[in-house]
Design a protein around this motif. Sequence first.
Motif, short mmCIF file in Angstrom:
data_model
loop_
_atom_site.label_atom_id
_atom_site.label_comp_id
_atom_site.label_asym_id
_atom_site.label_seq_id
_atom_site.Cartn_x
_atom_site.Cartn_y
_atom_site.Cartn_z
N GLY A 12 41.51 44.45 7.82
CA GLY A 12 42.25 44.91 6.66
C GLY A 12 41.52 46.00 5.89
O GLY A 12 42.12 46.98 5.42
N GLU A 13 40.21 45.86 5.77
CA GLU A 13 39.42 46.88 5.10
C GLU A 13 39.48 48.20 5.87
O GLU A 13 39.62 49.28 5.28
CB GLU A 13 37.97 46.41 4.97
N ARG A 14 39.39 48.11 7.21
CA ARG A 14 39.48 49.33 8.02
C ARG A 14 40.86 49.97 7.88
O ARG A 14 40.98 51.20 7.89
CB ARG A 14 39.18 49.01 9.48
N ALA A 15 41.89 49.14 7.78
CA ALA A 15 43.24 49.67 7.62
C ALA A 15 43.37 50.48 6.33
O ALA A 15 43.98 51.55 6.30
CB ALA A 15 44.27 48.55 7.66
N LEU A 16 42.80 49.95 5.24
CA LEU A 16 42.84 50.70 3.99
C LEU A 16 42.07 52.01 4.11
O LEU A 16 42.51 53.06 3.61
CB LEU A 16 42.26 49.86 2.85
N GLU A 17 40.93 51.96 4.76
CA GLU A 17 40.13 53.18 4.93
C GLU A 17 40.85 54.22 5.77
O GLU A 17 40.56 55.42 5.67
CB GLU A 17 38.78 52.82 5.56
N ALA A 18 41.80 53.76 6.61
CA ALA A 18 42.56 54.68 7.47
C ALA A 18 43.76 55.30 6.77
O ALA A 18 44.42 56.18 7.33
CB ALA A 18 43.03 53.94 8.72
N LEU A 19 44.05 54.89 5.54
CA LEU A 19 45.19 55.47 4.83
C LEU A 19 44.95 56.97 4.62
O LEU A 19 43.85 57.38 4.25
CB LEU A 19 45.38 54.79 3.48
N PRO A 20 45.96 57.79 4.86
CA PRO A 20 45.78 59.24 4.72
C PRO A 20 45.31 59.63 3.31
O PRO A 20 45.95 59.26 2.32
CB PRO A 20 47.18 59.80 5.00
N VAL A 21 44.23 60.33 3.24
CA VAL A 21 43.65 60.68 1.94
C VAL A 21 44.63 61.46 1.06
O VAL A 21 44.75 61.17 -0.14
CB VAL A 21 42.32 61.45 2.13
N PRO A 22 45.36 62.45 1.60
CA PRO A 22 46.27 63.21 0.72
C PRO A 22 47.39 62.35 0.12
O PRO A 22 47.93 62.70 -0.93
CB PRO A 22 46.85 64.29 1.65
N LEU A 23 47.74 61.25 0.79
CA LEU A 23 48.83 60.41 0.31
C LEU A 23 48.37 59.30 -0.65
O LEU A 23 49.21 58.67 -1.30
CB LEU A 23 49.56 59.76 1.49
N ARG A 24 47.11 59.06 -0.73
CA ARG A 24 46.63 57.91 -1.50
C ARG A 24 47.09 57.90 -2.96
O ARG A 24 47.45 56.85 -3.47
CB ARG A 24 45.10 57.80 -1.40
N PRO A 25 47.12 59.05 -3.64
CA PRO A 25 47.61 59.02 -5.03
C PRO A 25 49.09 58.64 -5.12
O PRO A 25 49.55 58.24 -6.19
CB PRO A 25 47.38 60.47 -5.51
N GLU A 26 49.83 58.78 -4.01
CA GLU A 26 51.27 58.51 -4.00
C GLU A 26 51.61 57.09 -3.54
O GLU A 26 52.75 56.64 -3.69
CB GLU A 26 51.97 59.51 -3.07
N ILE A 27 50.66 56.41 -2.96
CA ILE A 27 50.94 55.08 -2.41
C ILE A 27 51.08 54.08 -3.55
O ILE A 27 50.19 53.97 -4.40
CB ILE A 27 49.82 54.65 -1.44
N TYR A 28 52.22 53.38 -3.58
CA TYR A 28 52.45 52.41 -4.65
C TYR A 28 52.59 50.98 -4.12
O TYR A 28 52.65 50.03 -4.92
CB TYR A 28 53.72 52.77 -5.44
N VAL A 29 52.60 50.81 -2.81
CA VAL A 29 52.70 49.47 -2.23
C VAL A 29 52.05 49.48 -0.85
O VAL A 29 52.14 50.47 -0.11
CB VAL A 29 54.17 49.00 -2.11
N ILE A 30 51.38 48.38 -0.52
CA ILE A 30 50.88 48.15 0.83
C ILE A 30 51.78 47.09 1.45
O ILE A 30 51.98 46.01 0.87
CB ILE A 30 49.41 47.65 0.82
N SER A 31 52.34 47.40 2.61
CA SER A 31 53.23 46.45 3.27
C SER A 31 52.47 45.66 4.34
O SER A 31 51.68 46.22 5.09
CB SER A 31 54.42 47.17 3.91
N PHE A 32 52.71 44.36 4.34
CA PHE A 32 52.16 43.45 5.36
C PHE A 32 53.35 42.89 6.15
O PHE A 32 53.95 41.90 5.75
CB PHE A 32 51.42 42.28 4.69
#
Length: 215
Positions: A12-32
């Motif tokens: 799970g930690e690696r998955a978060l680290e893989a989130l696209p950096v340019p999109l991170r300010p726009e991400i409002y939910v993590i889906s499981f």
Amino acid sequence: MTAFQEHMRRAGERALEALPVPLRPEIYVISFRIWRHDSLDWRHPYLAIGYNTESEVRRVLAAQGDSASDPGEVRWSYAYWPPDETAGIVGHGPEPADDPVGAALHLAEIKELGLWYEDFDGPGDDRADDDTAEEEDDEEQEARNDLLIAHFDDACVDLARHLHTSGKLTEVLGRAVPILPFDMYRAEELDRLAEEANPPEVIADYHSWARAQEG
């Protein structure tokens, strides 16, 4: 902590680290998204980790034009979320190479817990024509499936809580956002899983929308 739980947390930690950096300010939910290698084989579940963005919500609403759905539904209903789950797959994924280590650890754990079962009424089962035995097998399989579902749900909730309490989510995104576990075959469990996976203040907006739907 079990070996499988530890694996889930690291994945799970690696998955978060893989989130696209340019999109991170726009991400409002993590889906499981909880699913299975075979949709109804509860012995082989996996977790697909994804996300949605504010821009995607605006895009969907704009594309709908005058017939636009409730903005809250577009924002919070997984039916509108993009099928991009490249952040990570944990467990018995659709492809053998997705997470062989996690799949093996999960299998070993459910066998150790006595939750595993072989297919009932399979070849060589001399009770296959016995109606009473078949009914008993069905009941036993259903009971095992309920335990398997609860076991994997618990692992996914544990991962969500870890990402919150460890500070990893805030480290990557700069703020806490909801982590919403869901299984498309068990939509009635979404609210319970959301509550168990997140601090109350983090899912306040989601809960306000969900309660409005109930009314």
